[in-house]
Design a protein around this motif. Structure first.
Motif, PDB file in Angstrom:
ATOM      1  N   ARG A 255      50.326  80.737  47.514  1.00 38.07           N
ATOM      2  CA  ARG A 255      50.268  80.907  48.964  1.00 38.07           C
ATOM      3  C   ARG A 255      51.365  80.090  49.636  1.00 38.07           C
ATOM      4  N   MET A 256      52.043  80.728  50.594  1.00 31.44           N
ATOM      5  CA  MET A 256      53.128  80.091  51.334  1.00 31.44           C
ATOM      6  C   MET A 256      52.838  80.177  52.833  1.00 31.44           C
ATOM      7  N   ILE A 257      53.420  79.233  53.569  1.00 33.39           N
ATOM      8  CA  ILE A 257      53.350  79.289  55.028  1.00 33.39           C
ATOM      9  C   ILE A 257      54.681  78.803  55.589  1.00 33.39           C
ATOM     10  N   TRP A 258      55.158  79.463  56.658  1.00 33.48           N
ATOM     11  CA  TRP A 258      56.393  79.049  57.323  1.00 33.48           C
ATOM     12  C   TRP A 258      56.015  78.076  58.439  1.00 33.48           C
ATOM     13  N   ARG A 259      56.503  76.858  58.311  1.00 30.42           N
ATOM     14  CA  ARG A 259      56.169  75.843  59.292  1.00 30.42           C
ATOM     15  C   ARG A 259      57.356  74.886  59.463  1.00 30.42           C
ATOM     16  N   ALA A 260      57.670  74.590  60.736  1.00 23.45           N
ATOM     17  CA  ALA A 260      58.755  73.639  61.055  1.00 23.45           C
ATOM     18  C   ALA A 260      60.064  74.055  60.404  1.00 23.45           C
ATOM     19  N   GLY A 261      60.348  75.369  60.435  1.00 21.35           N
ATOM     20  CA  GLY A 261      61.639  75.868  59.973  1.00 21.35           C
ATOM     21  C   GLY A 261      61.811  75.965  58.474  1.00 21.35           C
ATOM     22  N   ALA A 262      60.719  75.950  57.717  1.00 19.06           N
ATOM     23  CA  ALA A 262      60.853  76.028  56.264  1.00 19.06           C
ATOM     24  C   ALA A 262      59.582  76.606  55.652  1.00 19.06           C
ATOM     25  N   TRP A 263      59.754  77.180  54.461  1.00 20.80           N
ATOM     26  CA  TRP A 263      58.592  77.629  53.695  1.00 20.80           C
ATOM     27  C   TRP A 263      57.951  76.435  53.011  1.00 20.80           C
ATOM     28  N   ARG A 264      56.625  76.395  53.056  1.00 16.42           N
ATOM     29  CA  ARG A 264      55.874  75.347  52.390  1.00 16.42           C
ATOM     30  C   ARG A 264      54.775  76.010  51.569  1.00 16.42           C
TER      31      ARG A 264
END
Length: 329
Positions: free
Chosen positions: A139-148
Protein backbone atom coordinates in the motif's frame (compact mmCIF):
# COMPACT_ATOMS: atom_id res chain seq x y z
CA UNK A 1 -6.30 -26.72 8.22
CA UNK A 2 -4.82 -25.26 11.37
CA UNK A 3 -6.13 -26.50 14.73
CA UNK A 4 -3.99 -24.38 17.09
CA UNK A 5 -5.61 -22.34 19.85
CA UNK A 6 -3.19 -19.47 19.16
CA UNK A 7 -4.72 -16.18 18.05
CA UNK A 8 -3.52 -13.55 15.63
CA UNK A 9 -2.66 -11.25 18.55
CA UNK A 10 -0.45 -14.03 19.95
CA UNK A 11 1.49 -14.55 16.74
CA UNK A 12 1.80 -11.25 14.86
CA UNK A 13 3.58 -9.33 17.67
CA UNK A 14 6.43 -11.87 17.52
CA UNK A 15 7.23 -10.85 13.93
CA UNK A 16 10.51 -8.89 13.78
CA UNK A 17 9.72 -5.20 13.35
CA UNK A 18 6.05 -5.58 14.25
CA UNK A 19 6.16 -2.77 16.83
CA UNK A 20 7.66 -0.34 14.29
CA UNK A 21 5.70 -1.60 11.31
CA UNK A 22 5.94 -4.18 8.54
CA UNK A 23 4.70 -3.87 4.97
CA UNK A 24 1.01 -4.44 4.36
CA UNK A 25 1.98 -7.42 2.21
CA UNK A 26 3.78 -9.00 5.16
CA UNK A 27 0.77 -8.37 7.39
CA UNK A 28 -1.41 -10.10 4.77
CA UNK A 29 0.84 -13.14 4.78
CA UNK A 30 -0.12 -13.57 8.44
CA UNK A 31 -3.78 -12.54 8.08
CA UNK A 32 -4.50 -14.75 5.07
CA UNK A 33 -1.92 -17.52 4.87
CA UNK A 34 -0.43 -18.20 8.29
CA UNK A 35 -0.97 -21.95 8.91
CA UNK A 36 -2.38 -21.38 12.40
CA UNK A 37 -4.37 -18.14 12.18
CA UNK A 38 -4.62 -17.30 8.46
CA UNK A 39 -8.02 -16.76 6.86
CA UNK A 40 -7.37 -19.31 4.10
CA UNK A 41 -6.41 -21.96 6.63
CA UNK A 42 -9.56 -21.69 8.74
CA UNK A 43 -11.61 -24.86 8.85
CA UNK A 44 -14.82 -23.39 7.47
CA UNK A 45 -16.56 -22.78 4.14
CA UNK A 46 -15.79 -19.26 2.90
CA UNK A 47 -17.16 -19.28 -0.62
CA UNK A 48 -20.78 -20.20 -1.27
CA UNK A 49 -24.25 -18.72 -1.71
CA UNK A 50 -25.07 -19.12 1.98
CA UNK A 51 -25.53 -16.76 4.90
CA UNK A 52 -22.73 -18.36 6.91
CA UNK A 53 -20.09 -17.72 4.22
CA UNK A 54 -18.21 -14.52 3.32
CA UNK A 55 -18.59 -14.16 -0.44
CA UNK A 56 -19.47 -16.10 -3.56
CA UNK A 57 -17.82 -16.47 -6.95
CA UNK A 58 -18.83 -17.73 -10.37
CA UNK A 59 -18.11 -21.29 -9.24
CA UNK A 60 -20.82 -20.89 -6.57
CA UNK A 61 -23.48 -20.80 -9.29
CA UNK A 62 -23.27 -24.52 -9.94
CA UNK A 63 -21.65 -26.65 -12.63
CA UNK A 64 -22.62 -24.32 -15.46
CA UNK A 65 -19.55 -22.13 -14.91
CA UNK A 66 -17.29 -25.12 -15.37
CA UNK A 67 -19.18 -26.15 -18.51
CA UNK A 68 -18.66 -22.72 -20.04
CA UNK A 69 -14.98 -22.62 -19.04
CA UNK A 70 -14.46 -25.96 -20.79
CA UNK A 71 -16.25 -24.69 -23.91
CA UNK A 72 -14.14 -21.54 -23.92
CA UNK A 73 -10.92 -23.49 -23.44
CA UNK A 74 -11.74 -25.83 -26.30
CA UNK A 75 -12.48 -22.91 -28.62
CA UNK A 76 -9.24 -21.12 -27.68
CA UNK A 77 -7.09 -24.20 -28.13
CA UNK A 78 -8.50 -24.76 -31.61
CA UNK A 79 -6.33 -27.16 -33.56
CA UNK A 80 -4.21 -27.75 -30.47
CA UNK A 81 -7.16 -29.27 -28.64
CA UNK A 82 -6.52 -32.87 -27.66
CA UNK A 83 -7.90 -35.30 -25.14
CA UNK A 84 -4.45 -35.65 -23.56
CA UNK A 85 -4.53 -32.09 -22.18
CA UNK A 86 -4.93 -32.17 -18.39
CA UNK A 87 -7.01 -29.41 -16.80
CA UNK A 88 -5.22 -27.86 -13.82
CA UNK A 89 -7.06 -25.55 -11.44
CA UNK A 90 -4.81 -23.49 -9.16
CA UNK A 91 -6.27 -22.16 -5.93
CA UNK A 92 -9.27 -24.49 -5.92
CA UNK A 93 -11.48 -24.36 -2.84
CA UNK A 94 -11.08 -27.19 -0.30
CA UNK A 95 -14.58 -28.37 -1.25
CA UNK A 96 -13.39 -29.05 -4.79
CA UNK A 97 -12.65 -27.56 -8.19
CA UNK A 98 -15.04 -26.25 -10.83
CA UNK A 99 -15.04 -29.56 -12.75
CA UNK A 100 -15.52 -31.91 -9.81
CA UNK A 101 -18.12 -34.52 -10.70
CA UNK A 102 -18.41 -33.36 -14.30
CA UNK A 103 -17.68 -35.31 -17.44
CA UNK A 104 -15.15 -33.62 -19.69
CA UNK A 105 -12.84 -34.27 -22.61
CA UNK A 106 -9.72 -33.61 -20.55
CA UNK A 107 -7.32 -36.48 -19.94
CA UNK A 108 -7.09 -35.58 -16.27
CA UNK A 109 -8.52 -33.07 -13.79
CA UNK A 110 -5.94 -31.75 -11.31
CA UNK A 111 -6.55 -29.34 -8.46
CA UNK A 112 -3.87 -27.39 -6.62
CA UNK A 113 -5.08 -26.01 -3.29
CA UNK A 114 -3.57 -23.24 -1.20
CA UNK A 115 -0.26 -24.50 0.16
CA UNK A 116 0.08 -27.40 -2.29
CA UNK A 117 3.27 -27.74 -4.36
CA UNK A 118 2.97 -26.09 -7.77
CA UNK A 119 3.49 -29.08 -10.06
CA UNK A 120 2.31 -28.75 -13.65
CA UNK A 121 2.28 -31.36 -16.43
CA UNK A 122 4.17 -30.73 -19.66
CA UNK A 123 1.00 -29.64 -21.42
CA UNK A 124 -2.12 -28.34 -19.76
CA UNK A 125 -4.98 -25.92 -19.51
CA UNK A 126 -3.95 -23.93 -16.43
CA UNK A 127 -7.01 -22.25 -14.93
CA UNK A 128 -7.77 -20.11 -11.89
CA UNK A 129 -10.75 -18.19 -10.58
CA UNK A 130 -10.14 -15.24 -8.25
CA UNK A 131 -6.66 -16.44 -7.38
CA UNK A 132 -4.51 -13.40 -8.09
CA UNK A 133 -6.64 -10.83 -6.26
CA UNK A 134 -6.05 -12.82 -3.06
CA UNK A 135 -2.27 -12.38 -3.11
CA UNK A 136 -0.55 -10.03 -0.63
CA UNK A 137 -0.18 -6.46 -1.88
CA UNK A 138 1.67 -3.31 -0.86
CA UNK A 139 0.00 0.00 0.00
CA UNK A 140 1.22 3.46 -0.98
CA UNK A 141 0.05 6.99 -0.25
CA UNK A 142 1.10 10.31 -1.80
CA UNK A 143 1.83 12.76 0.97
CA UNK A 144 3.96 15.94 1.20
CA UNK A 145 5.12 15.62 -2.41
CA UNK A 146 6.30 12.01 -2.29
CA UNK A 147 5.12 8.42 -2.31
CA UNK A 148 5.25 6.74 1.08
CA UNK A 149 4.65 3.09 1.81
CA UNK A 150 2.20 2.32 4.56
CA UNK A 151 2.37 -0.75 6.73
CA UNK A 152 0.94 -2.32 9.85
CA UNK A 153 2.33 -2.12 13.39
CA UNK A 154 1.37 -3.68 16.72
CA UNK A 155 1.18 -0.78 19.16
CA UNK A 156 -0.71 -0.40 22.44
CA UNK A 157 -2.09 -3.92 22.06
CA UNK A 158 -3.74 -3.24 18.70
CA UNK A 159 -3.01 -3.02 14.99
CA UNK A 160 -2.23 0.42 13.57
CA UNK A 161 -1.60 1.70 10.05
CA UNK A 162 1.79 3.43 9.95
CA UNK A 163 4.06 5.02 7.37
CA UNK A 164 7.22 2.99 6.91
CA UNK A 165 10.55 4.84 7.13
CA UNK A 166 11.64 3.38 3.78
CA UNK A 167 10.25 1.32 0.96
CA UNK A 168 10.15 -2.44 1.34
CA UNK A 169 12.51 -4.25 -1.03
CA UNK A 170 9.67 -5.20 -3.41
CA UNK A 171 8.50 -1.61 -3.77
CA UNK A 172 12.05 -0.26 -4.01
CA UNK A 173 12.67 -2.57 -6.97
CA UNK A 174 9.83 -1.00 -8.98
CA UNK A 175 9.71 2.55 -7.63
CA UNK A 176 10.81 4.00 -11.00
CA UNK A 177 7.39 2.95 -12.34
CA UNK A 178 5.49 5.00 -9.76
CA UNK A 179 3.84 8.18 -11.06
CA UNK A 180 5.94 11.31 -10.68
CA UNK A 181 3.11 13.06 -8.83
CA UNK A 182 -0.40 12.50 -7.53
CA UNK A 183 -3.15 14.27 -5.63
CA UNK A 184 -2.42 14.61 -1.93
CA UNK A 185 -3.69 11.52 -0.10
CA UNK A 186 -3.94 9.39 -3.27
CA UNK A 187 -3.72 5.71 -2.33
CA UNK A 188 -2.13 3.18 -4.63
CA UNK A 189 -2.37 -0.53 -3.91
CA UNK A 190 0.39 -2.52 -5.62
CA UNK A 191 -0.46 -6.19 -6.38
CA UNK A 192 3.18 -7.17 -6.72
CA UNK A 193 2.82 -10.68 -5.32
CA UNK A 194 0.15 -11.47 -7.93
CA UNK A 195 2.74 -10.89 -10.64
CA UNK A 196 5.32 -12.90 -8.70
CA UNK A 197 2.92 -15.84 -8.48
CA UNK A 198 2.20 -15.69 -12.19
CA UNK A 199 5.94 -15.60 -12.94
CA UNK A 200 6.32 -18.75 -10.86
CA UNK A 201 3.53 -20.47 -12.79
CA UNK A 202 4.87 -19.43 -16.19
CA UNK A 203 8.48 -20.34 -15.44
CA UNK A 204 7.44 -23.99 -15.20
CA UNK A 205 8.17 -25.80 -18.49
CA UNK A 206 4.63 -26.42 -19.64
CA UNK A 207 2.75 -25.51 -22.81
CA UNK A 208 -0.90 -24.98 -23.46
CA UNK A 209 -3.58 -22.51 -22.41
CA UNK A 210 -3.45 -20.11 -19.49
CA UNK A 211 -6.87 -18.90 -18.40
CA UNK A 212 -7.71 -16.81 -15.34
CA UNK A 213 -10.91 -15.09 -14.20
CA UNK A 214 -10.40 -12.20 -11.79
CA UNK A 215 -11.04 -8.50 -11.27
CA UNK A 216 -8.48 -5.87 -12.06
CA UNK A 217 -7.63 -2.62 -13.77
CA UNK A 218 -4.99 -1.20 -16.07
CA UNK A 219 -1.96 0.56 -14.57
CA UNK A 220 -3.35 3.86 -15.81
CA UNK A 221 -6.65 3.24 -14.03
CA UNK A 222 -4.89 2.27 -10.81
CA UNK A 223 -2.69 5.37 -10.84
CA UNK A 224 -5.26 7.90 -12.06
CA UNK A 225 -8.81 6.73 -11.40
CA UNK A 226 -8.84 5.05 -7.97
CA UNK A 227 -7.82 7.73 -5.42
CA UNK A 228 -8.91 5.59 -2.45
CA UNK A 229 -7.05 2.55 -3.74
CA UNK A 230 -8.74 -0.77 -4.49
CA UNK A 231 -8.08 -2.64 -1.22
CA UNK A 232 -11.07 -3.90 0.72
CA UNK A 233 -12.14 -6.62 3.11
CA UNK A 234 -15.06 -9.03 2.82
CA UNK A 235 -16.97 -10.79 5.56
CA UNK A 236 -20.52 -12.20 5.67
CA UNK A 237 -21.12 -10.97 2.10
CA UNK A 238 -20.40 -7.34 3.02
CA UNK A 239 -17.55 -5.16 1.86
CA UNK A 240 -15.65 -3.73 4.84
CA UNK A 241 -13.40 -0.66 4.84
CA UNK A 242 -11.40 -1.47 7.98
CA UNK A 243 -8.68 -3.77 6.68
CA UNK A 244 -7.24 -4.34 10.15
CA UNK A 245 -10.50 -5.06 11.98
CA UNK A 246 -10.52 -8.86 12.06
CA UNK A 247 -7.23 -10.36 10.87
CA UNK A 248 -7.65 -14.01 9.96
CA UNK A 249 -11.43 -13.72 10.00
CA UNK A 250 -12.08 -11.60 6.89
CA UNK A 251 -10.84 -11.77 3.32
CA UNK A 252 -8.46 -9.07 2.07
CA UNK A 253 -8.17 -8.25 -1.59
CA UNK A 254 -7.29 -5.65 -4.19
CA UNK A 255 -7.58 -5.34 -7.96
CA UNK A 256 -4.83 -6.97 -9.99
CA UNK A 257 -2.94 -5.00 -12.62
CA UNK A 258 -3.77 -6.49 -15.99
CA UNK A 259 -0.83 -4.75 -17.69
CA UNK A 260 1.61 -6.49 -15.37
CA UNK A 261 0.01 -9.92 -15.78
CA UNK A 262 -0.32 -9.60 -19.56
CA UNK A 263 3.31 -8.52 -19.72
CA UNK A 264 4.36 -11.64 -17.85
CA UNK A 265 2.59 -13.84 -20.41
CA UNK A 266 4.34 -12.05 -23.26
CA UNK A 267 7.75 -12.37 -21.56
CA UNK A 268 7.28 -16.11 -21.22
CA UNK A 269 6.43 -16.76 -24.85
CA UNK A 270 2.63 -16.71 -24.81
CA UNK A 271 0.78 -15.63 -27.94
CA UNK A 272 -2.76 -14.37 -28.53
CA UNK A 273 -2.71 -12.72 -25.10
CA UNK A 274 -6.01 -10.97 -24.37
CA UNK A 275 -7.90 -9.39 -21.51
CA UNK A 276 -11.66 -9.04 -21.90
CA UNK A 277 -14.70 -8.78 -19.71
CA UNK A 278 -16.24 -12.01 -18.48
CA UNK A 279 -19.35 -11.21 -20.49
CA UNK A 280 -17.37 -10.74 -23.69
CA UNK A 281 -15.22 -13.81 -23.11
CA UNK A 282 -18.13 -16.18 -22.53
CA UNK A 283 -20.17 -14.84 -25.44
CA UNK A 284 -17.22 -14.96 -27.86
CA UNK A 285 -15.62 -18.24 -26.83
CA UNK A 286 -18.48 -20.24 -25.29
CA UNK A 287 -21.32 -18.84 -27.40
CA UNK A 288 -22.38 -22.19 -28.86
CA UNK A 289 -22.63 -23.73 -25.40
CA UNK A 290 -24.67 -20.76 -24.17
CA UNK A 291 -27.07 -21.05 -27.10
CA UNK A 292 -27.48 -24.78 -26.51
CA UNK A 293 -28.34 -24.28 -22.83
CA UNK A 294 -30.83 -21.50 -23.55
CA UNK A 295 -32.48 -23.50 -26.36
CA UNK A 296 -32.76 -26.64 -24.23
CA UNK A 297 -34.53 -24.73 -21.47
CA UNK A 298 -36.63 -22.38 -23.54
CA UNK A 299 -39.84 -21.20 -21.97
CA UNK A 300 -38.63 -21.20 -18.38
CA UNK A 301 -36.29 -19.11 -16.27
CA UNK A 302 -34.54 -22.19 -14.89
CA UNK A 303 -31.73 -22.19 -12.33
CA UNK A 304 -29.21 -22.67 -15.12
CA UNK A 305 -30.56 -19.72 -17.07
CA UNK A 306 -30.51 -17.62 -13.90
CA UNK A 307 -26.86 -18.58 -13.46
CA UNK A 308 -26.13 -17.46 -17.04
CA UNK A 309 -27.80 -14.14 -16.25
CA UNK A 310 -25.51 -13.72 -13.23
CA UNK A 311 -22.41 -14.61 -15.20
CA UNK A 312 -23.14 -12.36 -18.19
CA UNK A 313 -25.16 -9.36 -17.05
CA UNK A 314 -23.03 -6.20 -16.81
CA UNK A 315 -24.70 -5.32 -13.51
CA UNK A 316 -23.73 -8.67 -11.99
CA UNK A 317 -20.50 -10.51 -12.87
CA UNK A 318 -20.35 -9.74 -16.58
CA UNK A 319 -18.32 -6.53 -16.33
CA UNK A 320 -17.04 -6.81 -12.76
CA UNK A 321 -14.76 -9.68 -13.72
CA UNK A 322 -12.27 -9.95 -16.54
CA UNK A 323 -10.55 -12.90 -18.20
CA UNK A 324 -6.88 -13.07 -19.14
CA UNK A 325 -5.79 -15.80 -21.51
CA UNK A 326 -2.88 -16.77 -23.70
CA UNK A 327 -1.39 -19.75 -25.54
CA UNK A 328 2.12 -21.20 -25.41
CA UNK A 329 2.77 -23.92 -27.98
Amino acid sequence: MGSSTATFSDIFPTEPGATQGVSFARFMEFALYHPEVGYYHRNRTRVELRQDTDFYTASSLGPIFGELVVAGAQQLLGCHWATDFPFVEIGAEPSGGILDGQASSFAQILTIHVGDPLRLPEQAVVFSNELFDAQPFHRMIWRAGAWRETGVAWQNEKLMEVELPEFSSEVAAMQSQLPAAAADGYRLDLPLQATMLLEEILTKPWRGLFLTFDYGKSWQELTEATPQGTARAYSSHYQKNDLLAAPGKQDLTCHVCWDWLSGALHRHGFAKVAVESQESFLVRHAGAALESIVAAEAGSFSARKQAIFQLLHPGNMGQKFQVLNGLRT
